[in-house]
Write an enzyme that holds these catalytic residues in place. Structure first.
Site, PDB file in Angstrom:
ATOM      1  N   ASN A   1      54.109  29.387  67.457  1.00  0.00           N
ATOM      2  CA  ASN A   1      52.820  30.053  67.666  1.00  0.00           C
ATOM      3  C   ASN A   1      52.225  29.463  68.941  1.00  0.00           C
ATOM      4  OD1 ASN A   1      50.239  31.060  67.609  1.00  0.00           O
ATOM      5  ND2 ASN A   1      49.584  29.908  65.798  1.00  0.00           N
ATOM      6  N   TRP A   2      52.381  30.207  70.024  1.00  0.00           N
ATOM      7  CA  TRP A   2      51.916  29.682  71.324  1.00  0.00           C
ATOM      8  C   TRP A   2      50.401  29.642  71.422  1.00  0.00           C
ATOM      9  CZ3 TRP A   2      55.355  33.046  75.139  1.00  0.00           C
ATOM     10  CH2 TRP A   2      56.710  32.753  74.902  1.00  0.00           C
ATOM     11  N   LYS A   3      49.712  30.379  70.548  1.00  0.00           N
ATOM     12  CA  LYS A   3      48.256  30.524  70.645  1.00  0.00           C
ATOM     13  C   LYS A   3      47.896  31.029  72.052  1.00  0.00           C
ATOM     14  CE  LYS A   3      47.871  27.081  67.073  1.00  0.00           C
ATOM     15  NZ  LYS A   3      47.064  26.099  66.378  1.00  0.00           N
TER      16      LYS A   3
ATOM     17  N   HIS B   1      45.593  33.723  60.533  1.00  0.00           N
ATOM     18  CA  HIS B   1      45.630  32.326  60.951  1.00  0.00           C
ATOM     19  C   HIS B   1      44.243  31.711  60.757  1.00  0.00           C
ATOM     20  CE1 HIS B   1      45.906  28.769  63.460  1.00  0.00           C
ATOM     21  NE2 HIS B   1      47.213  28.857  63.325  1.00  0.00           N
TER      22      HIS B   1
ATOM     23  N   GLU C   1      42.509  29.977  62.568  1.00  0.00           N
ATOM     24  CA  GLU C   1      41.626  30.124  63.733  1.00  0.00           C
ATOM     25  C   GLU C   1      41.000  31.521  63.763  1.00  0.00           C
ATOM     26  OE1 GLU C   1      44.559  28.808  66.555  1.00  0.00           O
ATOM     27  OE2 GLU C   1      44.419  26.792  65.713  1.00  0.00           O
TER      28      GLU C   1
ATOM     29  N   GLU D   1      49.170  26.426  55.813  1.00  0.00           N
ATOM     30  CA  GLU D   1      48.718  25.598  56.926  1.00  0.00           C
ATOM     31  C   GLU D   1      47.391  24.939  56.565  1.00  0.00           C
ATOM     32  OE1 GLU D   1      50.590  26.980  60.917  1.00  0.00           O
ATOM     33  OE2 GLU D   1      48.724  28.058  60.615  1.00  0.00           O
TER      34      GLU D   1
ATOM     35  N   GLY E   1      46.877  21.058  64.730  1.00  0.00           N
ATOM     36  CA  GLY E   1      46.542  20.540  66.051  1.00  0.00           C
ATOM     37  C   GLY E   1      45.898  19.162  66.030  1.00  0.00           C
TER      38      GLY E   1
ATOM     39  N   SER F   1      50.821  20.495  62.628  1.00  0.00           N
ATOM     40  CA  SER F   1      51.374  19.291  63.265  1.00  0.00           C
ATOM     41  C   SER F   1      52.827  19.015  62.873  1.00  0.00           C
ATOM     42  CB  SER F   1      50.487  18.074  62.991  1.00  0.00           C
ATOM     43  OG  SER F   1      49.196  18.280  63.567  1.00  0.00           O
TER      44      SER F   1
ATOM     45  N   GLY G   1      52.794  25.109  66.207  1.00  0.00           N
ATOM     46  CA  GLY G   1      51.869  25.341  67.312  1.00  0.00           C
ATOM     47  C   GLY G   1      52.260  24.496  68.522  1.00  0.00           C
ATOM     48  N   GLY G   2      51.592  23.354  68.666  1.00  0.00           N
ATOM     49  CA  GLY G   2      51.779  22.505  69.840  1.00  0.00           C
ATOM     50  C   GLY G   2      53.232  22.234  70.186  1.00  0.00           C
TER      51      GLY G   2
HETATM   52  P1  PGA Z   1      50.050  22.880  65.262  1.00  0.00           P
HETATM   53  O1  PGA Z   1      49.610  24.380  64.938  1.00  0.00           O
HETATM   54  O2  PGA Z   1      51.547  22.804  65.043  1.00  0.00           O
HETATM   55  O3  PGA Z   1      49.673  22.657  66.699  1.00  0.00           O
HETATM   56  O4  PGA Z   1      49.318  21.992  64.323  1.00  0.00           O
HETATM   57  C1  PGA Z   1      50.184  25.111  63.892  1.00  0.00           C
HETATM   58  C2  PGA Z   1      49.512  26.449  63.777  1.00  0.00           C
HETATM   59  O5  PGA Z   1      48.293  26.529  63.974  1.00  0.00           O
HETATM   60  O6  PGA Z   1      50.159  27.478  63.517  1.00  0.00           O
END
Ligand code: PGA
Length: 251
Positions: free
Chosen positions: A10-12, A98, A100, A169, A175, A213, A234-235
């Site tokens: 997930n590049w966001k 998600h 977010e 999640e 993050g 994470s 994500g990251g």
């Molecule tokens: P993260 O994000 O791996 O940076 O914690 C995961 C996500 O939000 O899908």
């Protein structure tokens, strides 16, 4: 029955077009050296989906994914992107709900369920996210929260629930570098699996991803849990080497 794991990046709202091209090239080069034992997806920002389709053309190791979809089929919804539009660019997976989106865009359980339905109708596999905040966890409400979020999706999608991917999640782990321990994640995954079993005879086919994470160092222990069928990354999906290491841990 056995199912292949899924590792989805997930590049966001990160990277540039150029940087994304380099990332995809790095991942494809790595996978050409070592065939993945799992399914792999990269979920790009909407304006990059056409380019992503081109970068991923002619190979099957990595599938294109999107990060959101409209709950509406078409019409006067400025700024939104429909499931059919995603489908036109070869999108196979779409993240839905998600945290977010829930947190910054006020997405409700009902809206997430409607988006899930739109994706399914277009032949796109929704990756439906559920997860509790730190306050909810501290208050002892984790299972109640994730069950409520998933119940809305089951309610609207009925037996189609077997076509969905669910991502647990925990919001406090996204993050932040704080990962749920494998045991803690497994506990929630087992609760979600039980809920899915009550809704479908084929619940064991449904892939339950962990996200928050996940990285090269902790992926193997998380992915070895009986009800963890992959990861939403994500990251660590923004660096080819890190993402490849997580893919290699998924077998
Ligand atoms: P993260 O994000 O791996 O940076 O914690 C995961 C996500 O939000 O899908």
């Amino acid at each position: 029955m056995s199912k292949s794991k899924l590792i989805a990046g997930n590049w966001k709202m990160n990277a540039s077009l150029e940087g994304s091209a380099a990332l995809v090239r790095g991942v494809l080069d790595g996978l050409a050296q070592a065939q993945p034992a799992c399914d792999v997806a990269m979920c790009a920002p909407a304006p990059y989906l056409a380019a992503l389709q081109g970068w991923l053309a002619g190979q099957s190791a990595v599938q294109p994914g999107a990060q959101d979809v409209s709950a509406h089929a078409s019409g006067a919804y400025t700024g939104e992107v429909s499931a059919d539009m995603l489908r036109d660019f070869g999108v196979r997976y779409c993240i839905v709900g998600h945290s977010e989106r829930r947190q910054y865009h006020g997405e409700t359980d009902e809206l997430v369920a409607a988006k899930t339905q739109r994706a399914l109708a277009a032949g796109i596999t929704p990756i439906v996210c559920v997860g509790e905040t730190l306050a909810e966890r501290d208050g002892g409400h984790t299972e109640e929260v994730v069950r409520r979020q998933l119940a809305a999706v089951i309610h609207v999608n009925g037996h189609c629930i077997t076509e969905v991917v669910v991502a647990y999640e925990p919001v406090w782990a996204i993050g932040t570098g704080k990962t749920a321990t494998p045991e803690l994640a497994q506990q929630v995954h087992a609760a979600l699996r039980a809920q899915l079993r009550a809704a479908s005879d084929h619940a064991d086919r449904i892939r339950l991803l962990y996200g928050g994470s996940m990285n090269a160092a902790n992926a193997a222990s998380l992915l070895s849990q009986p009800d963890i069928d992959g990861g939403l990354i994500g990251g660590a999906s923004l660096k080819a080497a890190d993402f490849l290491a997580i893919v290699a841990a998924a077998r």
